[in-house]
Scaffold this motif. Sequence first.
Motif, PDB file in Angstrom:
ATOM      1  N   LEU A 127       0.783  -1.254  -0.083  1.00 42.49           N
ATOM      2  CA  LEU A 127       0.252  -0.194  -0.066  1.00 42.49           C
ATOM      3  C   LEU A 127       0.841   1.235   0.042  1.00 42.49           C
ATOM      4  CD1 LEU A 127      -2.686   1.559  -0.025  1.00 42.49           C
ATOM      5  CD2 LEU A 127      -2.593   1.159   2.430  1.00 42.49           C
ATOM      6  N   LYS A 128       1.958   1.241   0.756  1.00 47.42           N
ATOM      7  CA  LYS A 128       2.847   2.207   0.880  1.00 47.42           C
ATOM      8  C   LYS A 128       3.340   2.760  -0.713  1.00 47.42           C
ATOM      9  CE  LYS A 128       4.757   1.916   5.255  1.00 47.42           C
ATOM     10  NZ  LYS A 128       5.946   1.533   6.326  1.00 47.42           N
ATOM     11  N   GLN A 129       3.855   1.772  -1.436  1.00 45.57           N
ATOM     12  CA  GLN A 129       4.172   1.867  -2.828  1.00 45.57           C
ATOM     13  C   GLN A 129       3.137   2.347  -3.573  1.00 45.57           C
ATOM     14  OE1 GLN A 129       6.297  -1.692  -4.387  1.00 45.57           O
ATOM     15  NE2 GLN A 129       7.031  -2.097  -2.008  1.00 45.57           N
ATOM     16  N   ALA A 130       1.806   1.768  -3.353  1.00 46.65           N
ATOM     17  CA  ALA A 130       0.721   2.106  -4.258  1.00 46.65           C
ATOM     18  C   ALA A 130       0.514   3.486  -4.128  1.00 46.65           C
ATOM     19  CB  ALA A 130      -0.444   1.248  -4.244  1.00 46.65           C
ATOM     20  N   LEU A 131       0.404   4.173  -3.055  1.00 49.42           N
ATOM     21  CA  LEU A 131       0.160   5.393  -2.574  1.00 49.42           C
ATOM     22  C   LEU A 131       1.178   6.366  -3.101  1.00 49.42           C
ATOM     23  CD1 LEU A 131      -0.921   4.934   0.955  1.00 49.42           C
ATOM     24  CD2 LEU A 131      -2.538   5.340  -0.980  1.00 49.42           C
ATOM     25  N   VAL A 132       2.229   6.183  -3.302  1.00 46.41           N
ATOM     26  CA  VAL A 132       3.290   6.830  -4.183  1.00 46.41           C
ATOM     27  C   VAL A 132       2.870   7.366  -5.695  1.00 46.41           C
ATOM     28  CG1 VAL A 132       5.554   7.209  -4.967  1.00 46.41           C
ATOM     29  CG2 VAL A 132       5.389   5.917  -2.895  1.00 46.41           C
ATOM     30  N   GLN A 133       2.002   6.516  -6.139  1.00 49.19           N
ATOM     31  CA  GLN A 133       1.637   6.696  -7.461  1.00 49.19           C
ATOM     32  C   GLN A 133       0.119   7.402  -7.457  1.00 49.19           C
ATOM     33  OE1 GLN A 133       3.505   5.863 -10.138  1.00 49.19           O
ATOM     34  NE2 GLN A 133       4.701   4.870  -8.530  1.00 49.19           N
ATOM     35  N   GLY A 134      -0.051   7.738  -6.361  1.00 49.32           N
ATOM     36  CA  GLY A 134      -1.573   8.549  -6.104  1.00 49.32           C
ATOM     37  C   GLY A 134      -2.841   7.735  -6.151  1.00 49.32           C
ATOM     38  N   ALA A 135      -3.836   7.966  -5.288  1.00 48.15           N
ATOM     39  CA  ALA A 135      -5.020   7.297  -5.075  1.00 48.15           C
ATOM     40  C   ALA A 135      -6.026   8.127  -4.707  1.00 48.15           C
ATOM     41  CB  ALA A 135      -4.941   6.042  -4.339  1.00 48.15           C
ATOM     42  N   ASP A 136      -7.404   7.742  -5.150  1.00 43.36           N
ATOM     43  CA  ASP A 136      -8.370   8.619  -4.798  1.00 43.36           C
ATOM     44  C   ASP A 136      -9.118   7.991  -3.958  1.00 43.36           C
ATOM     45  OD1 ASP A 136      -8.126  10.797  -6.735  1.00 43.36           O
ATOM     46  OD2 ASP A 136      -8.491   9.287  -8.257  1.00 43.36           O
ATOM     47  N   LEU A 137      -9.220   6.445  -3.675  1.00 36.72           N
ATOM     48  CA  LEU A 137      -9.901   5.680  -2.804  1.00 36.72           C
ATOM     49  C   LEU A 137      -9.492   4.326  -2.633  1.00 36.72           C
ATOM     50  CD1 LEU A 137     -12.811   5.437  -1.755  1.00 36.72           C
ATOM     51  CD2 LEU A 137     -13.540   4.230  -3.704  1.00 36.72           C
ATOM     52  N   MET A 138      -9.525   3.930  -1.404  1.00 39.96           N
ATOM     53  CA  MET A 138      -9.161   2.714  -1.394  1.00 39.96           C
ATOM     54  C   MET A 138     -10.452   1.596  -0.868  1.00 39.96           C
ATOM     55  SD  MET A 138      -6.279   0.550   1.127  1.00 39.96           S
ATOM     56  CE  MET A 138      -6.132  -1.275   0.813  1.00 39.96           C
ATOM     57  N   ILE A 139     -10.669   0.366  -1.482  1.00 42.33           N
ATOM     58  CA  ILE A 139     -11.713  -0.422  -0.923  1.00 42.33           C
ATOM     59  C   ILE A 139     -10.911  -1.555  -0.298  1.00 42.33           C
ATOM     60  CG2 ILE A 139     -13.720  -1.686  -1.498  1.00 42.33           C
ATOM     61  CD1 ILE A 139     -14.025   0.164  -3.814  1.00 42.33           C
ATOM     62  N   LEU A 140     -11.286  -2.027   0.693  1.00 41.61           N
ATOM     63  CA  LEU A 140     -10.664  -2.913   1.496  1.00 41.61           C
ATOM     64  C   LEU A 140     -11.526  -4.225   2.060  1.00 41.61           C
ATOM     65  CD1 LEU A 140      -7.866  -4.144   2.675  1.00 41.61           C
ATOM     66  CD2 LEU A 140      -8.430  -2.587   4.863  1.00 41.61           C
ATOM     67  N   SER A 141     -11.281  -5.400   1.979  1.00 43.61           N
ATOM     68  CA  SER A 141     -12.128  -6.583   2.538  1.00 43.61           C
ATOM     69  C   SER A 141     -11.379  -6.525   3.914  1.00 43.61           C
ATOM     70  CB  SER A 141     -12.004  -7.704   1.622  1.00 43.61           C
ATOM     71  OG  SER A 141     -12.420  -8.858   2.434  1.00 43.61           O
ATOM     72  N   HIS A 142     -12.129  -6.274   4.916  1.00 39.67           N
ATOM     73  CA  HIS A 142     -11.555  -6.473   6.308  1.00 39.67           C
ATOM     74  C   HIS A 142     -11.138  -7.864   6.701  1.00 39.67           C
ATOM     75  CE1 HIS A 142     -12.006  -5.111  10.867  1.00 39.67           C
ATOM     76  NE2 HIS A 142     -10.742  -5.221  10.308  1.00 39.67           N
ATOM     77  N   VAL A 143     -12.009  -8.742   6.259  1.00 47.59           N
ATOM     78  CA  VAL A 143     -11.635 -10.328   6.568  1.00 47.59           C
ATOM     79  C   VAL A 143     -12.079 -10.933   5.053  1.00 47.59           C
ATOM     80  CG1 VAL A 143     -12.459 -12.377   7.521  1.00 47.59           C
ATOM     81  CG2 VAL A 143     -11.965 -10.139   8.858  1.00 47.59           C
ATOM     82  N   SER A 144     -11.040 -11.852   4.873  1.00 54.20           N
ATOM     83  CA  SER A 144     -11.484 -12.526   3.550  1.00 54.20           C
ATOM     84  C   SER A 144     -12.649 -13.468   3.660  1.00 54.20           C
ATOM     85  CB  SER A 144     -10.124 -13.193   3.148  1.00 54.20           C
ATOM     86  OG  SER A 144     -10.318 -14.108   2.168  1.00 54.20           O
ATOM     87  N   ASN A 145     -13.551 -13.401   2.730  1.00 56.24           N
ATOM     88  CA  ASN A 145     -14.482 -14.624   2.752  1.00 56.24           C
ATOM     89  C   ASN A 145     -14.084 -16.056   2.606  1.00 56.24           C
ATOM     90  OD1 ASN A 145     -14.444 -13.851  -0.037  1.00 56.24           O
ATOM     91  ND2 ASN A 145     -16.372 -15.190  -0.221  1.00 56.24           N
ATOM     92  N   VAL A 146     -12.904 -15.998   1.992  1.00 54.68           N
ATOM     93  CA  VAL A 146     -12.246 -17.319   1.658  1.00 54.68           C
ATOM     94  C   VAL A 146     -11.561 -18.123   2.673  1.00 54.68           C
ATOM     95  CG1 VAL A 146     -10.969 -18.605  -0.172  1.00 54.68           C
ATOM     96  CG2 VAL A 146     -12.455 -16.899  -0.884  1.00 54.68           C
ATOM     97  N   PHE A 147     -10.693 -17.084   3.151  1.00 52.86           N
ATOM     98  CA  PHE A 147      -9.808 -17.690   4.050  1.00 52.86           C
ATOM     99  C   PHE A 147      -9.873 -17.183   5.591  1.00 52.86           C
ATOM    100  CE2 PHE A 147      -7.959 -17.343  -0.206  1.00 52.86           C
ATOM    101  CZ  PHE A 147      -7.410 -18.804  -0.367  1.00 52.86           C
ATOM    102  N   GLY A 148     -10.905 -16.136   5.892  1.00 47.00           N
ATOM    103  CA  GLY A 148     -10.828 -15.729   7.111  1.00 47.00           C
ATOM    104  C   GLY A 148      -9.698 -14.960   7.619  1.00 47.00           C
TER     105      GLY A 148
END
Length: 375
Positions: A127-148
Amino acid sequence: MIYLDNAATTLYKPRAVEQAVRRAMYGAAGYARGSYAAASRAGELVYACREQAAALFGVGEPERVIFTLNATHALNIAVNALVAPDSRVIVSGYEHNAVMRPLTARNIEPTVLDTPLWDGAAMVSALKQALVQGADLMILSHVSNVFGSIAPLDEIAELLTAAGVPLILDASQSAGVAEIDVKRYPCLAAVCMPGHKALYGPMGTGILLALDDRIAAKPLLTGGTGSLSEELRQPDFLPDALESGTPNVPGIAGLAAGIAFVRAVTPAHIAGQERRLVHELARALSRESKIECFAGKEQTGVLSFRVPGTPSEVLADMLSDEGVCTRAGLHCAPLAHRTAGTEDTGTVRLSLSFYSTARQLEQAADKVCRLVKKL
């Protein structure tokens, strides 16, 4: 029957949920759009659920609790309001189709944090690396529905807050089993969740915590609200801006009872019990060498496994014949399976609830190991 598909829907609910639904079915109507007693009762039931949810998630203004059909509905409302045609969006590598399909429908190709399973530090670094490129929004799955697996929300939120990037949190698998206090995370724009999973409400219920005022300004649906009925424009205030039409009052009444149960037992206690049981289940499955079990230290009550070379649907069908209810395949999350390297077979998912017992899990593990030995 051994029911282990709670990550899809909790089948067994507190008795109070059924009772609340029945009372609302026969005692509430009109949803506060009339002066008679049944209409007032409907309004009271809905507001009581808003207050319950606001208290559970630390929302200071109950009107920001918006009732939806499910988490998918809530996510679509949030994406519709916060994602523009040229938005730069970041997602984890474990997102559900309820996130990926709305983005695809808007021709958004997000930046995916493709990180190893169970490696929260790698996700933060990516995420640190991705933010260097700029971002307007993040969407995050708090807990994976597949693996927990649990995303490192504290560290992610700290980075996003510093960068001024808002966050839509998909709490489909965490609401009710994780402590979520929205006041701790200034970057939160929205939190989306179903009512029918770990909040122990009826199917057909969901919640959107609309924390960013931009969400009210761009509703997904417009129509009757009971307020400003003399005007053709949609109300611009919450909750009316995002709640057009008659709500599912019996379902919401049941959801209020489910949330009251979660608050009384506490998410921490529920999570602790599920975590203990899922670790015991993982140990039991490890007796069979053919089974590849996906278990980590930080995990909710979700455990996936597979037998390499065997389609997970085949295993799930065999278990169904033995009276064990599971979920198999890609679990509406092909991105998560690609990230984890399980897209060839999918996984069989065993998911617990507060009502799961050690005895049930022992029986389920015995059935799994016995069936796998025959393959």
